[in-house]
Design a protein around this motif. Structure first.
Motif, PDB file in Angstrom:
ATOM      1  N   LYS A  20      -1.123   8.169  -3.850  1.00 43.25           N
ATOM      2  CA  LYS A  20      -2.179   7.216  -4.164  1.00 43.25           C
ATOM      3  C   LYS A  20      -2.792   7.591  -5.504  1.00 43.25           C
ATOM      4  O   LYS A  20      -2.709   8.740  -5.952  1.00 43.25           O
ATOM      5  N   LEU A  21      -3.418   6.613  -6.126  1.00 40.81           N
ATOM      6  CA  LEU A  21      -4.021   6.807  -7.445  1.00 40.81           C
ATOM      7  C   LEU A  21      -5.536   6.667  -7.367  1.00 40.81           C
ATOM      8  O   LEU A  21      -6.056   5.899  -6.551  1.00 40.81           O
ATOM      9  N   LYS A  22      -6.207   7.408  -8.222  1.00 41.23           N
ATOM     10  CA  LYS A  22      -7.654   7.262  -8.324  1.00 41.23           C
ATOM     11  C   LYS A  22      -8.090   7.679  -9.723  1.00 41.23           C
ATOM     12  O   LYS A  22      -7.591   8.663 -10.270  1.00 41.23           O
ATOM     13  N   GLN A  64       0.806  -1.218   0.000  1.00 39.61           N
ATOM     14  CA  GLN A  64       0.000   0.000   0.000  1.00 39.61           C
ATOM     15  C   GLN A  64       0.843   1.274   0.000  1.00 39.61           C
ATOM     16  O   GLN A  64       0.365   2.328  -0.362  1.00 39.61           O
ATOM     17  N   SER A  65       2.105   1.195   0.442  1.00 38.90           N
ATOM     18  CA  SER A  65       2.924   2.391   0.572  1.00 38.90           C
ATOM     19  C   SER A  65       3.829   2.639  -0.625  1.00 38.90           C
ATOM     20  O   SER A  65       4.567   3.609  -0.658  1.00 38.90           O
ATOM     21  N   THR A  66       3.824   1.732  -1.603  1.00 33.62           N
ATOM     22  CA  THR A  66       4.756   1.815  -2.717  1.00 33.62           C
ATOM     23  C   THR A  66       4.025   2.159  -4.010  1.00 33.62           C
ATOM     24  O   THR A  66       2.999   1.571  -4.331  1.00 33.62           O
ATOM     25  N   LEU A  67       4.587   3.097  -4.747  1.00 37.27           N
ATOM     26  CA  LEU A  67       4.070   3.430  -6.069  1.00 37.27           C
ATOM     27  C   LEU A  67       5.065   2.933  -7.104  1.00 37.27           C
ATOM     28  O   LEU A  67       6.263   3.226  -7.019  1.00 37.27           O
ATOM     29  N   LEU A  68       4.579   2.153  -8.048  1.00 37.33           N
ATOM     30  CA  LEU A  68       5.418   1.639  -9.130  1.00 37.33           C
ATOM     31  C   LEU A  68       5.065   2.340 -10.428  1.00 37.33           C
ATOM     32  O   LEU A  68       3.902   2.700 -10.674  1.00 37.33           O
ATOM     33  N   ALA A  69       6.069   2.507 -11.289  1.00 39.56           N
ATOM     34  CA  ALA A  69       5.835   3.123 -12.593  1.00 39.56           C
ATOM     35  C   ALA A  69       6.763   2.505 -13.625  1.00 39.56           C
ATOM     36  O   ALA A  69       7.890   2.097 -13.319  1.00 39.56           O
ATOM     37  N   GLY A  70       6.263   2.422 -14.840  1.00 38.64           N
ATOM     38  CA  GLY A  70       7.079   1.978 -15.968  1.00 38.64           C
ATOM     39  C   GLY A  70       6.755   2.812 -17.185  1.00 38.64           C
ATOM     40  O   GLY A  70       5.636   3.332 -17.320  1.00 38.64           O
ATOM     41  N   ASP A 112      -5.146  -8.383 -21.852  1.00 37.33           N
ATOM     42  CA  ASP A 112      -3.793  -8.938 -21.792  1.00 37.33           C
ATOM     43  C   ASP A 112      -2.980  -8.445 -20.598  1.00 37.33           C
ATOM     44  O   ASP A 112      -2.090  -9.157 -20.114  1.00 37.33           O
ATOM     45  N   LEU A 113      -3.259  -7.235 -20.120  1.00 41.02           N
ATOM     46  CA  LEU A 113      -2.432  -6.644 -19.070  1.00 41.02           C
ATOM     47  C   LEU A 113      -3.182  -6.454 -17.761  1.00 41.02           C
ATOM     48  O   LEU A 113      -2.565  -6.125 -16.740  1.00 41.02           O
ATOM     49  N   GLY A 114      -4.495  -6.618 -17.781  1.00 40.92           N
ATOM     50  CA  GLY A 114      -5.277  -6.480 -16.555  1.00 40.92           C
ATOM     51  C   GLY A 114      -5.514  -5.052 -16.111  1.00 40.92           C
ATOM     52  O   GLY A 114      -5.999  -4.813 -14.999  1.00 40.92           O
ATOM     53  N   ILE A 115      -5.195  -4.091 -16.944  1.00 38.56           N
ATOM     54  CA  ILE A 115      -5.459  -2.682 -16.630  1.00 38.56           C
ATOM     55  C   ILE A 115      -6.838  -2.337 -17.168  1.00 38.56           C
ATOM     56  O   ILE A 115      -7.090  -2.484 -18.372  1.00 38.56           O
ATOM     57  N   PRO A 116      -7.767  -1.882 -16.332  1.00 37.46           N
ATOM     58  CA  PRO A 116      -9.107  -1.564 -16.837  1.00 37.46           C
ATOM     59  C   PRO A 116      -9.049  -0.548 -17.980  1.00 37.46           C
ATOM     60  O   PRO A 116      -8.303   0.437 -17.929  1.00 37.46           O
ATOM     61  N   GLY A 117      -9.847  -0.786 -19.005  1.00 42.21           N
ATOM     62  CA  GLY A 117      -9.874   0.146 -20.122  1.00 42.21           C
ATOM     63  C   GLY A 117     -10.249   1.555 -19.704  1.00 42.21           C
ATOM     64  O   GLY A 117      -9.771   2.545 -20.267  1.00 42.21           O
ATOM     65  N   SER A 118     -11.104   1.645 -18.678  1.00 46.33           N
ATOM     66  CA  SER A 118     -11.533   2.955 -18.187  1.00 46.33           C
ATOM     67  C   SER A 118     -10.435   3.681 -17.417  1.00 46.33           C
ATOM     68  O   SER A 118     -10.622   4.819 -17.006  1.00 46.33           O
ATOM     69  N   HIS A 119      -9.294   3.015 -17.217  1.00 47.56           N
ATOM     70  CA  HIS A 119      -8.152   3.623 -16.539  1.00 47.56           C
ATOM     71  C   HIS A 119      -7.045   4.001 -17.526  1.00 47.56           C
ATOM     72  O   HIS A 119      -5.927   4.279 -17.115  1.00 47.56           O
ATOM     73  N   VAL A 159       2.798   3.707 -17.187  1.00 47.41           N
ATOM     74  CA  VAL A 159       1.907   2.868 -16.392  1.00 47.41           C
ATOM     75  C   VAL A 159       2.248   3.062 -14.923  1.00 47.41           C
ATOM     76  O   VAL A 159       3.428   3.039 -14.543  1.00 47.41           O
ATOM     77  N   LEU A 160       1.217   3.260 -14.091  1.00 51.25           N
ATOM     78  CA  LEU A 160       1.391   3.482 -12.657  1.00 51.25           C
ATOM     79  C   LEU A 160       0.506   2.521 -11.877  1.00 51.25           C
ATOM     80  O   LEU A 160      -0.620   2.220 -12.300  1.00 51.25           O
ATOM     81  N   SER A 161       1.011   2.090 -10.713  1.00 52.22           N
ATOM     82  CA  SER A 161       0.210   1.232  -9.838  1.00 52.22           C
ATOM     83  C   SER A 161       0.579   1.502  -8.388  1.00 52.22           C
ATOM     84  O   SER A 161       1.766   1.621  -8.051  1.00 52.22           O
ATOM     85  N   ASP A 162      -0.449   1.636  -7.529  1.00 55.37           N
ATOM     86  CA  ASP A 162      -0.208   1.839  -6.098  1.00 55.37           C
ATOM     87  C   ASP A 162      -0.608   0.610  -5.279  1.00 55.37           C
ATOM     88  O   ASP A 162      -0.692   0.672  -4.052  1.00 55.37           O
ATOM     89  N   GLY A 163      -0.852  -0.500  -5.942  1.00 55.03           N
ATOM     90  CA  GLY A 163      -1.259  -1.717  -5.243  1.00 55.03           C
ATOM     91  C   GLY A 163      -2.746  -1.943  -5.270  1.00 55.03           C
ATOM     92  O   GLY A 163      -3.207  -3.087  -5.197  1.00 55.03           O
ATOM     93  N   GLU A 164      -3.507  -0.858  -5.368  1.00 54.14           N
ATOM     94  CA  GLU A 164      -4.965  -0.959  -5.469  1.00 54.14           C
ATOM     95  C   GLU A 164      -5.466  -0.542  -6.841  1.00 54.14           C
ATOM     96  O   GLU A 164      -6.408  -1.127  -7.376  1.00 54.14           O
ATOM     97  N   THR A 165      -4.837   0.473  -7.399  1.00 52.91           N
ATOM     98  CA  THR A 165      -5.264   1.041  -8.677  1.00 52.91           C
ATOM     99  C   THR A 165      -4.093   1.043  -9.649  1.00 52.91           C
ATOM    100  O   THR A 165      -2.971   1.420  -9.281  1.00 52.91           O
TER     101      THR A 165
END
Length: 485
Positions: A272-274, A4-10, A74-81, A35-41
């Protein structure tokens, strides 16, 4: 997945330029993915060196839904995101690779970005670039709007009253690696990258130059992603310069340097991401027949005013220069006039008066010609957009509005070429300090003028299929989403 405390980006990029050997390429067109991910979003930002996301030029209408579907599957990222923004670069002709290849290359950039994610910190700030852009729709003394375009001449200088609003803010999202080295810069600016060079070679225009300046300066495999802002009624101030070859580099270099100057002061940390993505139904315009009738009436009156012209251009030019060089004694030296006065004659004065009347008439006809050229362009454009609305068989246009929050940085999207006033309204009414308009995103809806501009008659309200009521609906939805972020 990160905790929850880590933000990843590529990040990754793909070349999407056409391979047509007949096209001259000054610099490649790119699709850049973050691409960004905070563990939830998890979310993705795709910045493309293209005119628009669908509807006009090279990107097909099914590109966005197909890209999002593939990313989600293929990547599991919601299209709406997935936010896809067009820089709105304008080289003439086809500029991109073929449709299937375009889809594959853009997806590949997102895929590689998602596979190379590292821990990052983020921060947000803003800079400004105030020297290079202008609101291109001039406000006229007669209460109308006149847009600076190559398709029509500029108005007489004395007819211009004032300039329209301008947003010079550069919105900046800074991403650093955990050790403090730069990772990516997302910068947002309202501009209108029209033809880059004389002759029309393919180019990402000055945003491409700015991104290269940022990347070269920061090094470390840093990626700069440009997101187009509310630049519908903006152009570079030298857009109609006819005395120097067109050159995108000075503007691009200054935009990049101004971004870097503000970037240096941004402090990064966790975030955090939203993402909130919804659609609205925007009204299509219904006033085109009335506008066409008014233009055609004006055209008929102007044509009638051209009658009674004695001079042709060969006679006009030397006569005009004589009156310009010496308005007191245009016909000859002053002693000729003094001699006539002594003889109680006024032949020269009478000839001057007759000639001045003809000159005034010729100048009037030139201005009428310029206005007729403007009217012809407006009539053709209005008819095209009216036909588009009629063929749709629908009274509304479905538009997507996405709100994306990355820490304290907030992007709000619109598929239209949003005009400055609307973009400033969104920023002013947002509860978030750093709110940036990402227009030209997630589809295309042509121009999005404020309701008050529709009676003015500028190009943006002519090249527009949305009804004036779109602004209120869009701004209400944007405000709602911003409040929920």
């Amino acid at each position: 997945m990160p905790d929850q405390s880590t933000l990843l980006a590529g990040h990754a990029k793909s070349d999407i330029t056409t391979s047509d050997p007949a096209r001259v390429i000054h610099d490649p067109l790119l699709a850049k993915a973050l691409v960004l991910s905070d563990g939830e979003t998890t979310l993705a930002i795709v910045a493309m060196d293209v005119v628009a996301i669908g509807m006009i030029f090279d990107v097909p209408d099914d590109f966005l839904p197909r890209l999002r579907a593939r990313i989600e599957a293929d990547l599991g990222i919601p299209g709406s995101h997935v936010l896809v923004n067009a820089s709105h670069t304008h080289p003439p002709g086809r500029i991109l690779c073929e449709n299937e290849e375009l889809l594959a290359r853009v997806f590949d950039a997102v895929k590689r970005a998602s596979e190379a994610m590292v821990p990052v910190t983020v921060g947000v700030g803003s800079g400004a670039d105030k020297r290079w852009t202008i609101n291109r729709t001039l406000r006229m003394k007669n209460g109308t709007g006149w847009t600076i375009r190559h398709a029509n001449p500029c108005p007489p200088d004395g007819a211009v009253d004032h300039l329209g609003l301008l947003d010079s803010e550069i919105g900046i999202l800074r991403l650093d690696r955990e050790d403090g080295r730069p990772f990516a810069v997302v910068y947002n600016f309202a501009c209108h990258p029209l033809y880059a060079f004389n002759g029309g070679p393919i180019s990402a225009n000055y945003p491409g130059v700015a991104s290269q300046v940022i990347e070269d300066r920061l090094g470390e495999d840093t990626m700069a992603l440009f997101l187009q802002g509310a630049g519908g009624d903006v152009c570079d101030v030298l857009y109609k310069d006819v005395h120097h070859p067109r050159d995108i580099r000075p503007f691009g270099m200054m935009l990049g340097l101004n971004t870097l100057q503000a970037w240096a002061d941004i402090v990064t940390g966790g975030a955090k991401l939203k993402v909130i993505t919804e659609t609205v139904e925007l009204p299509r315009r219904t006033d085109v027949p009335e506008r066409l009738a008014a233009l055609e009436q004006e055209q008929a009156e102007l044509l009638a005013s051209l009658r009674g012209m004695s001079l042709n251009f060969r006679a006009f030019l030397p006569l005009y220069l004589k009156h310009l060089m010496n308005p007191d004694f245009p016909a000859d030296y002053s002693y000729r006039y003094l001699q006539e006065e002594a003889a109680r004659r006024s032949d020269l004065r009478q000839m001057d008066a007759d000639n001045q009347g003809n000159l005034n008439k010729y100048l009037h006809n030139i201005r009428v010609m310029e206005r007729l050229a403007h009217i012809q362009d407006d009539i053709g454009t209005l008819k095209g957009h009216h036909a588009f609305n009629v063929q749709s068989g629908e009274e509304t246009f479905t538009a997507e509005v996405m709100g994306m929050r990355i820490g304290e940085c907030v992007f709000i999207t619109c598929p239209a070429e949003v005009l400055t006033e609307v973009g400033l309204n969104i920023k002013r009414n947002s509860p978030h300090e750093y709110t940036f308009m990402a227009a030209f995103s997630n589809g295309y809806a042509h121009y999005g003028p404020p309701a008050g501009d529709y009676p003015l008659g500028g190009y943006e309200v002519t090249e527009c299929f949305l009804g004036a009521g779109w602004q209120e609906i869009y701004e209400a939805k944007a405000a709602e989403i911003l409040g929920r972020l």
